[in-house]
Design an enzyme around this catalytic site. Structure first.
Site, PDB file in Angstrom:
ATOM      1  N   ASP A 290      43.167  47.821  39.218  1.00 17.49           N
ATOM      2  CA  ASP A 290      44.158  48.659  38.552  1.00 17.49           C
ATOM      3  C   ASP A 290      45.529  47.969  38.627  1.00 17.49           C
ATOM      4  O   ASP A 290      46.173  48.044  39.663  1.00 17.49           O
ATOM      5  CB  ASP A 290      44.194  50.063  39.151  1.00 17.49           C
ATOM      6  CG  ASP A 290      44.193  50.077  40.681  1.00 17.49           C
ATOM      7  OD1 ASP A 290      43.793  49.092  41.333  1.00 17.49           O
ATOM      8  OD2 ASP A 290      44.601  51.112  41.221  1.00 17.49           O
ATOM      9  N   GLU A 474      48.991  41.270  50.223  1.00 17.07           N
ATOM     10  CA  GLU A 474      47.893  41.860  49.463  1.00 17.07           C
ATOM     11  C   GLU A 474      47.386  40.932  48.368  1.00 17.07           C
ATOM     12  O   GLU A 474      46.191  40.886  48.082  1.00 17.07           O
ATOM     13  CB  GLU A 474      48.394  43.164  48.853  1.00 17.07           C
ATOM     14  CG  GLU A 474      47.407  43.886  47.979  1.00 17.07           C
ATOM     15  CD  GLU A 474      48.052  45.015  47.196  1.00 17.07           C
ATOM     16  OE1 GLU A 474      47.310  45.909  46.779  1.00 17.07           O
ATOM     17  OE2 GLU A 474      49.276  44.993  46.991  1.00 17.07           O
TER      18      GLU A 474
END
Length: 517
Positions: A290, A474
């Site tokens: 996403d 991340e």
């Protein structure tokens, strides 16, 4: 006599000067001049006082080889090779830092506070970090790879117990342990998590097998409500009648955690109904990608998202793993009927994947677009999932390896896609889970050189960024070897799956630790 008394002290001073050790300017010559001239540090004394991490000869050889020119490149070079006063990079080496982070990211069992969104857990677990302070489904598999490398078997067992509990409570593993995540799952890695366990207790084995079967029922529930549209819930009927799966969410409202953003995206999509757009946004969140051009009719416009029209390679490869593991576990426990049923389901799924998701002419696996009735044009890292799962043929694997080498390998690791859209699951970003999928999949089919090359590039990116920022992140820009960008929130620090994948790669190839600075 007087003249001799004067000369002796002067000679002593001269000899003393000749014995003086060289200064940083003497040792590092052109590097020192370049750093000070560029004013890499506001105070010139900072670099003069820096402590080298390697022998000066090695540093100067690297300087001659890399030839950093501008201020940013010089700063990055200095922080890789020197400990600088006031810099966070003077902390532990990368591999040691990962070990330090497990207890920091670890959480104890807890019961939720009434009225909060948290779902309680009865066993310990590890969170990704930063804004993600709950357990996430697919993140956890890649985190557990690092726990395995670092001998954290009890924590792996605790997390597996949490996931089995979640399946028993809710019928599936939710996206994350928040009430607003219960309407969807994430890429189903539970069977692969169980492969990391050393526990051979037969009672526990039966409970885990039951959890896998129940999770499979969740993904296949839509097969009971298929109509003329050819899709219901997570299930899609392909043109020949075979069944594959898609990402889907039981809700069609804005996501609680991105309520404003989803409403704004849906408003831009008129005349499409907001509920359709919002479900597609939620379905993309279930995929973990996403957001990405994988899901967009127009790769530059998020409002063209149509995730529920896409039959994805990764999901179907993972469900093949689920079916295969159920068959193997059932056979080991003596349930021959269950073993035969799931072996047949796995065989049917493989045949459908080969028929619809393999594009021989392009040498890649591809998502299938139900609306267009053909594979998508996207060149993405998802093509490596069949290799990772182990259902690709040797010929398919060789073709995918060649395509990967030609289109997806960047300077600092594997690109997510080959298109820049500003979305975080597109170029130039690279993500830890996709690096591992590629490395493991390529290695499985004998493409060891390419697998190790991707691992080397990735570890160098992680190590350099750690040297420059003191953080494990991340996501990363694998074209410029720096923190990644895009997405609905700033790049996050922690970071569970980056720590896990990096540790697992270094455990497999210790020689790549030379990048660990």
């Amino acid at each position: 006599m007087t003249r001799r008394l004067i000369l002796v002290p002067m000679l002593a001073l001269l000899l003393q000067a000749q014995a003086m050790p060289p200064s940083p300017a003497d040792i590092y010559g052109p590097l020192f001049s370049a750093v000070q001239a560029a004013q890499v540090f506001p105070d010139g004394k900072t670099f003069a006082d820096a402590v080298p991490r390697e022998a000066p000869q090695a540093i100067m050889a690297a300087y001659a080889r890399e030839k950093p020119q501008d201020k940013a490149a010089l700063a990055a070079f200095v922080r890789r090779y020197f400990s600088v006063r006031g810099d966070t990079q003077a902390r532990a080496p990368l591999r040691d830092r990962i070990r330090e982070l497990w207890p920091i990211l670890g959480r104890a069992p807890f019961a939720p506070v009434a009225g909060s969104s948290a779902l309680g857990l009865d066993h310990g677990y590890v969170v990704p970090g930063d804004r993600f302070q709950e357990i996430y489904y697919w993140d956890s598999y890649f985190t557990m790879l690092g726990l395995k490398a670092d001998g954290q078997a009890p924590l792996i067992e605790a997390m597996l117990a949490d996931f089995v509990d979640l399946v028993e409570r809710y019928g599936h593993v939710p996206n994350g342990t928040r009430t607003y995540y219960l309407s969807r799952s994430q890429p189903p890695f539970l069977a692969l998590m169980m492969d990391l366990s050393d526990n051979r207790d037969p009672v526990l084995a039966k409970r885990r097998l039951a959890a896998l079967v129940r999770e499979h029922e969740y993904w296949m529930a839509g097969s009971n409500c298929l109509d003329a549209s050819g899709a219901c819930q997570h299930v899609v009927r392909m043109p020949d009648g075979s069944l594959l799966n898609r990402y889907w969410d039981a809700r069609d409202t804005p996501r609680d955690e991105s309520w404003r953003e989803d409403r704004e995206t849906a408003a831009k999509a008129a005349p499409r109904a907001p509920a359709i757009v919002q479900r597609d946004l939620r379905a993309a969140a279930e995929s973990g990608w996403d957001f990405s051009s994988r899901w967009l009719a127009d790769p530059m416009r998020l409002e063209t998202i149509h995730t529920t029209d896409i039959v994805p390679v990764d999901l179907n490869s993972l469900l093949w793993v689920n079916e295969s593991r159920i068959a193997a576990r059932a056979k080991a426990l003596g349930d021959e009927a269950l073993a035969r049923r799931f072996a047949e389901l796995a065989a049917r799924r493989k045949a459908a994947i080969d028929r619809y998701l393999w594009v021989a002419g392009d040498k890649r696996f591809a998502d299938w677009d139900r609306s267009a009735r053909r594979p998508t044009n996207s060149r993405t890292a998802v093509s490596l999932f069949p290799l990772f799962a182990g259902h690709a043929s040797a010929e398919q694997a060789r073709a995918v390896a060649a395509t990967t080498r030609a289109t997806l390998v960047g300077e600092g690791g594997l690109r997510t896609t080959n298109i820049r859209t500003g979305q975080q699951w597109d170029a130039p970003n690279g993500w830890a889970p996709l690096q591992w999928v590629a490395v493991e999949g390529l290695g499985r089919y004998g493409e060891q050189a390419l697998a190790k090359d991707i691992a080397r590039r990735w570890i160098t990116t992680v190590a350099r960024t750690y040297a420059e920022t003191g953080k494990l992140l991340e996501k990363y820009d694998v074209e410029e070897r720096k923190p990644g960008g895009g997405g609905e929130y700033p790049t996050q620090d922690g970071f569970g799956w980056t720590n896990g994948v990096t540790a697992a790669m270094l455990d497999r190839w210790p020689d790549l630790g030379s990048n660990d600075r």
